[in-house]
Write a protein that holds these residues in place. Structure first.
Motif, PDB file in Angstrom:
ATOM      1  N   LEU A  68       0.774  -0.848  -0.493  1.00  0.00           N
ATOM      2  CA  LEU A  68       0.360   0.272   0.449  1.00  0.00           C
ATOM      3  C   LEU A  68       1.339   1.110  -0.499  1.00  0.00           C
ATOM      4  O   LEU A  68       0.192   1.813  -0.674  1.00  0.00           O
ATOM      5  N   ASP A  69       2.032   1.798   1.027  1.00  0.00           N
ATOM      6  CA  ASP A  69       2.838   2.378   0.820  1.00  0.00           C
ATOM      7  C   ASP A  69       3.265   2.709  -0.200  1.00  0.00           C
ATOM      8  O   ASP A  69       3.245   3.619  -0.758  1.00  0.00           O
ATOM      9  N   THR A  70       4.386   1.598  -0.923  1.00  0.00           N
ATOM     10  CA  THR A  70       4.773   1.777  -2.199  1.00  0.00           C
ATOM     11  C   THR A  70       3.866   2.416  -3.666  1.00  0.00           C
ATOM     12  O   THR A  70       4.745   2.779  -4.475  1.00  0.00           O
ATOM     13  N   MET A  71       2.744   1.949  -2.758  1.00  0.00           N
ATOM     14  CA  MET A  71       1.502   2.295  -4.093  1.00  0.00           C
ATOM     15  C   MET A  71       1.556   3.876  -4.179  1.00  0.00           C
ATOM     16  O   MET A  71       0.619   4.387  -5.395  1.00  0.00           O
ATOM     17  N   GLY A  72       1.564   4.286  -3.085  1.00  0.00           N
ATOM     18  CA  GLY A  72       1.846   5.675  -2.757  1.00  0.00           C
ATOM     19  C   GLY A  72       0.371   5.820  -2.828  1.00  0.00           C
ATOM     20  O   GLY A  72      -0.073   6.923  -2.619  1.00  0.00           O
ATOM     21  N   ILE A  73      -0.099   4.975  -2.024  1.00  0.00           N
ATOM     22  CA  ILE A  73      -2.062   5.111  -1.174  1.00  0.00           C
ATOM     23  C   ILE A  73      -2.166   6.040  -0.733  1.00  0.00           C
ATOM     24  O   ILE A  73      -1.486   5.071   0.749  1.00  0.00           O
ATOM     25  N   ASP A  74      -2.614   6.981   0.152  1.00  0.00           N
ATOM     26  CA  ASP A  74      -3.208   7.220   1.672  1.00  0.00           C
ATOM     27  C   ASP A  74      -3.763   6.432   2.441  1.00  0.00           C
ATOM     28  O   ASP A  74      -4.345   5.508   2.212  1.00  0.00           O
ATOM     29  N   ARG A  75      -2.744   6.435   3.956  1.00  0.00           N
ATOM     30  CA  ARG A  75      -3.595   5.431   4.449  1.00  0.00           C
ATOM     31  C   ARG A  75      -5.012   6.313   5.049  1.00  0.00           C
ATOM     32  O   ARG A  75      -5.533   5.367   5.480  1.00  0.00           O
TER      33      ARG A  75
END
Length: 182
Positions: free
Chosen positions: A30-37
């Motif tokens: 999720l972090d690598t994809m750049g999606i905001d938590r």
């Protein structure tokens, strides 16, 4: 194993697991994809069977579009993923909810998955070599490795470390048929 687009990113190590009742996405992916938590919806419902003998409480759930194939013949659906905090060998795991949503038919013997697309049938496949490489990397992850030698009981030797089958020529040639007793 499948190559597909989750959100806007092309992921190359996605496990298609028809025996799983969940779609799982790791926080690292999720972090690598750049999606905001901030897009994650909190949940407190635990699940079992992913980490041996333990229950897992996910960070939450997130809805993301999934695209199989390319612009000439594709299929897009939105799936709900359980976002988990631990490290995984794959980028994501797609379970039964994915098969149902895409009305996909797996063939485990040939490592193929078929579904209807915008211009006909979409066939997704992988090779046995690629599946083996992913499985081997799963076995070699640090959290699954054997304990250090110093922690083994006195008088017992630690298990031997055999080379991987890819380093041994002729893996199948080492198999011998059992002897018949007459």
């Amino acid at each position: 194993m499948a190559d597909l687009i989750i959100g806007t990113k092309w992921l190359t190590m996605v496990l298609m697991d028809g025996g799983s009742g969940l779609n799982i996405l790791y926080t690292e992916t999720l972090d690598t994809m750049g999606i905001d938590r901030a897009r994650i919806r909190p949940t407190t419902e635990p699940f079992h069977g992913i980490v041996s003998g333990k229950q897992v409480v996910p960070l939450g759930q997130i809805d993301l579009p999934i695209t199989f194939r390319d612009l000439s013949n594709y299929r897009i659906e939105t799936l709900t993923f359980e976002v988990v905090r631990f490290h995984g060998t794959y980028h994501a795991i797609l379970g039964c909810p994915c098969y149902v949503k895409f009305i996909a038919v797996p063939n485990y013997a040939y490592l193929k998955l078929k579904m209807s697309g915008s211009c006909g049938v979409i066939t997704i496949g992988t090779s046995f070599q690629r599946a083996y490489e992913c499985k081997s990397s799963a076995v070699n992850t640090p959290w699954q490795s054997s304990p250090p030698k110093s922690s083994w009981p006195l008088g017992r030797r630690s298990p031997k470390k055999y080379p991987t089958p890819s380093r041994r020529p002729g893996l199948l040639s080492q198999w011998r048929a059992p002897r018949r007793s007459s």
